[in-house]
Design a protein around this motif. Structure first.
Motif, PDB file in Angstrom:
ATOM      1  N   UNK A 186      92.859 -53.787  -5.956  1.00  0.00           N
ATOM      2  CA  UNK A 186      92.861 -54.921  -5.562  1.00  0.00           C
ATOM      3  C   UNK A 186      91.038 -55.388  -5.632  1.00  0.00           C
ATOM      4  N   UNK A 187      90.813 -56.334  -6.552  1.00  0.00           N
ATOM      5  CA  UNK A 187      89.360 -56.618  -6.710  1.00  0.00           C
ATOM      6  C   UNK A 187      88.904 -57.479  -5.954  1.00  0.00           C
ATOM      7  N   UNK A 188      89.738 -58.227  -4.951  1.00  0.00           N
ATOM      8  CA  UNK A 188      89.109 -59.240  -3.915  1.00  0.00           C
ATOM      9  C   UNK A 188      89.788 -58.472  -2.728  1.00  0.00           C
ATOM     10  N   UNK A 189      89.427 -57.159  -2.065  1.00  0.00           N
ATOM     11  CA  UNK A 189      90.437 -56.723  -1.082  1.00  0.00           C
ATOM     12  C   UNK A 189      89.941 -57.441   0.152  1.00  0.00           C
ATOM     13  N   UNK A 226      84.541 -67.746   3.145  1.00  0.00           N
ATOM     14  CA  UNK A 226      85.080 -66.789   1.962  1.00  0.00           C
ATOM     15  C   UNK A 226      86.018 -65.815   2.628  1.00  0.00           C
ATOM     16  N   UNK A 227      85.482 -65.109   3.628  1.00  0.00           N
ATOM     17  CA  UNK A 227      86.485 -64.034   4.095  1.00  0.00           C
ATOM     18  C   UNK A 227      87.903 -64.794   4.837  1.00  0.00           C
ATOM     19  N   UNK A 228      87.862 -65.879   5.146  1.00  0.00           N
ATOM     20  CA  UNK A 228      88.936 -66.692   5.589  1.00  0.00           C
ATOM     21  C   UNK A 228      89.774 -66.841   4.420  1.00  0.00           C
ATOM     22  N   UNK A 229      89.291 -67.552   3.360  1.00  0.00           N
ATOM     23  CA  UNK A 229      89.912 -67.962   2.042  1.00  0.00           C
ATOM     24  C   UNK A 229      90.814 -66.696   1.703  1.00  0.00           C
ATOM     25  N   UNK A 230      89.835 -65.603   1.510  1.00  0.00           N
ATOM     26  CA  UNK A 230      90.412 -64.493   1.002  1.00  0.00           C
ATOM     27  C   UNK A 230      91.541 -63.702   1.390  1.00  0.00           C
ATOM     28  N   UNK A 231      91.798 -63.939   2.965  1.00  0.00           N
ATOM     29  CA  UNK A 231      92.900 -63.431   3.692  1.00  0.00           C
ATOM     30  C   UNK A 231      93.978 -64.389   3.498  1.00  0.00           C
ATOM     31  N   UNK A 232      93.781 -65.573   3.535  1.00  0.00           N
ATOM     32  CA  UNK A 232      95.037 -66.489   3.136  1.00  0.00           C
ATOM     33  C   UNK A 232      95.596 -66.407   1.701  1.00  0.00           C
ATOM     34  N   UNK A 233      94.682 -66.229   0.891  1.00  0.00           N
ATOM     35  CA  UNK A 233      95.075 -66.152  -0.290  1.00  0.00           C
ATOM     36  C   UNK A 233      95.786 -64.873  -0.829  1.00  0.00           C
ATOM     37  N   UNK A 289      91.487 -66.012  -8.337  1.00  0.00           N
ATOM     38  CA  UNK A 289      91.724 -64.617  -7.747  1.00  0.00           C
ATOM     39  C   UNK A 289      92.572 -63.812  -8.903  1.00  0.00           C
ATOM     40  N   UNK A 290      93.618 -64.385  -9.727  1.00  0.00           N
ATOM     41  CA  UNK A 290      94.075 -63.562 -10.652  1.00  0.00           C
ATOM     42  C   UNK A 290      93.175 -63.370 -11.947  1.00  0.00           C
TER      43      UNK A 290
END
Length: 324
Positions: A186-189, A226-233, A289-290
Motif C-alpha cells: 500500500x503506497x498510501x498507507x 491529507x491524513x483524514x482524506x487518506x483514512x476515508x479513501x 490513489x489508484x
C-alpha cells in the motif's frame, strides 16, 4: 500476500523494536531519548532496540541521532532522502524493525514512553495489537479536540471495517502484524486503518496525552486534512456511493424549486452540474490513489542507515529489558 500465523509468546527472551519517526525534532529529541532509555528498564524476558527514522529533517535531528547511535549498537537509524510524511516514516520503521514486536511512538513526548512496558506485558499475554487510547488531550485547543473526536467517529461510521476510537499510531504490533503491513504494497498507507482492517486480536491501554515538550506540531492543517482524506479513501467506498444519493435528492429538490419558479429546466441543470462536480472530485480522489499505486514508486527512499538490520540469526543488541 502470505497468510498470518499468530504464535503464542513462548520464547524466554523476545526483542521489541521501538520506532520513532522524526521530523525537525532537535529541540525535544535529547529529552525523548533520555526518557525512552529510562523507560526501557532491565528485565529478563524482553530486550529492546530503538529505531529512529529521520523523515527529511532540516535541523540538527540527524546529528543527534548519530550521537545516540554512537553510544550503543542497539540504537539504529534510517535517514530518508526527503520528507515523505509521517505515515511513510512509520512504514519505513516497520520494514526495518527486527523485533518480535514493534512499538510505534512519536518523538515529541505527547505519547509517554513509560507506557511501553505495560504494552509489552499485554503483548506477552497474547495480544497481537496493543493500542494506546487517549482519554484526554492536554495542551490542545477546543477545535482540535472536537475535530479529532468527531473524525474518529465519522470514520468508524463510514468505514467498511471497525476502527478503534481515539487512538493514533502509538501502538504495539506483533511480528505477524508488522510483516503483514510491510508486505501490503500500500503506497498510501493509513496505518491505523490498515491495522483495524486486519482484524487481529487487539486490546487497549488508556492514557492522557501530554502537551508537546518543546517545539511546534509538524501536523499542519494541510497535513491533517491529507491524513483524514487518506483514512476515508483507504477505508470506505461510501463517498462514491453517497454522490448517487445526493444527486437524486438534489435533482428532486431542484425540480420542485424549478416548478415553483416556472423554470424547472434551469434549476435541474444547475443542480445537476453541481452534483456532477462533486462526484467528479470524489471519483478523482480514488483515481489518484489508484494511479499512485500502479506507478510502482516506493513510498519512501532511504538515504542512509546506521547499524542496519541484521539477519534473523545474528546476535541481537540488547539496550534494556522490560520490567515484567
Amino acid at each position: 500476500m502470505p497468510a498470518i500465523e499468530v504464535l503464542p509468546r513462548t520464547a524466554t527472551t523476545a526483542l521489541v523494536t521501538v520506532v520513532l519517526p522524526c521530523f525537525n525534532e532537535e529541540s525535544v529529541l535529547r529529552e525523548t531519548h533520555s526518557r525512552l532509555t529510562r523507560a526501557l528498564r532491565p528485565g529478563r524476558r524482553v530486550a529492546y532496540e530503538i529505531l529512529y527514522v529521520d523523515d527529511g529533517s532540516t535541523d540538527g535531528t540527524w546529528s543527534l541521532i548519530e550521537e545516540f547511535a554512537s553510544t550503543s549498537e542497539s540504537v539504529r537509524a534510517l535517514r530518508l532522502s526527503r520528507n515523505f510524511g509521517h505515515q511513510a516514516g512509520c512504514l519505513a520503521g516497520l520494514k526495518e524493525a527486527a523485533g518480535d514486536a514493534t512499538v510505534v511512538i512519536d518523538a515529541d513526548l505527547q505519547d509517554p514512553p513509560e507506557l511501553i512496558p505495560e504494552m509489552v506485558a499485554r503483548w506477552w499475554d497474547g495480544w497481537s495489537v496493543v493500542s494506546a487510547r487517549r482519554t484526554g488531550r492536554l495542551g490542545e485547543g477546543v477545535l482540535k479536540r472536537a475535530s479529532a473526536f468527531a473524525y474518529y467517529r465519522v470514520l468508524n461510521g463510514i468505514s467498511d471495517h471497525p476502527v478503534a476510537l481515539d487512538t493514533g499510531d502509538f501502538r504495539l504490533l506483533d511480528r505477524s502484524v508488522v510483516d503483514l503491513l510491510a508486505d501490503m504494497g500500500d503506497h498510501e498507507l493509513f496505518l491505523r486503518g490498515a491495522i483495524s482492517w486486519a482484524g487481529l486480536p487487539e486490546t487497549v491501554v488508556e492514557y492522557q496525552r501530554d502537551p508537546r515538550a518543546s517545539g511546534e506540531s509538524k501536523y499542519t492543517v494541510r497535513k491533517m486534512l491529507e491524513l483524514s482524506r487518506r483514512g476515508v479513501i483507504s477505508g470506505s467506498a461510501l463517498p462514491v456511493r453517497a454522490t448517487t444519493a445526493v444527486g437524486l435528492a438534489s435533482m428532486a429538490s431542484a425540480a420542485g424549486l424549478g416548478l415553483v419558479r416556472r423554470d424547472p429546466e434551469a434549476a435541474r441543470t444547475a443542480c445537476a452540474l453541481g452534483v456532477l462536480a462533486v462526484a467528479i472530485g470524489v471519483l478523482g480522489e480514488y483515481v489518484n490513489a489508484t494511479l499512485r499505486h500502479v506507478q510502482g514508486r516506493p513510498p519512501f527512499v532511504v538515504r542512509e542507515r546506521i547499524h542496519p538490520r541484521q539477519p534473523a540469526a545474528a546476535p541481537r543488541a540488547v539496550l534494556a529489558g522490560a520490567a515484567r
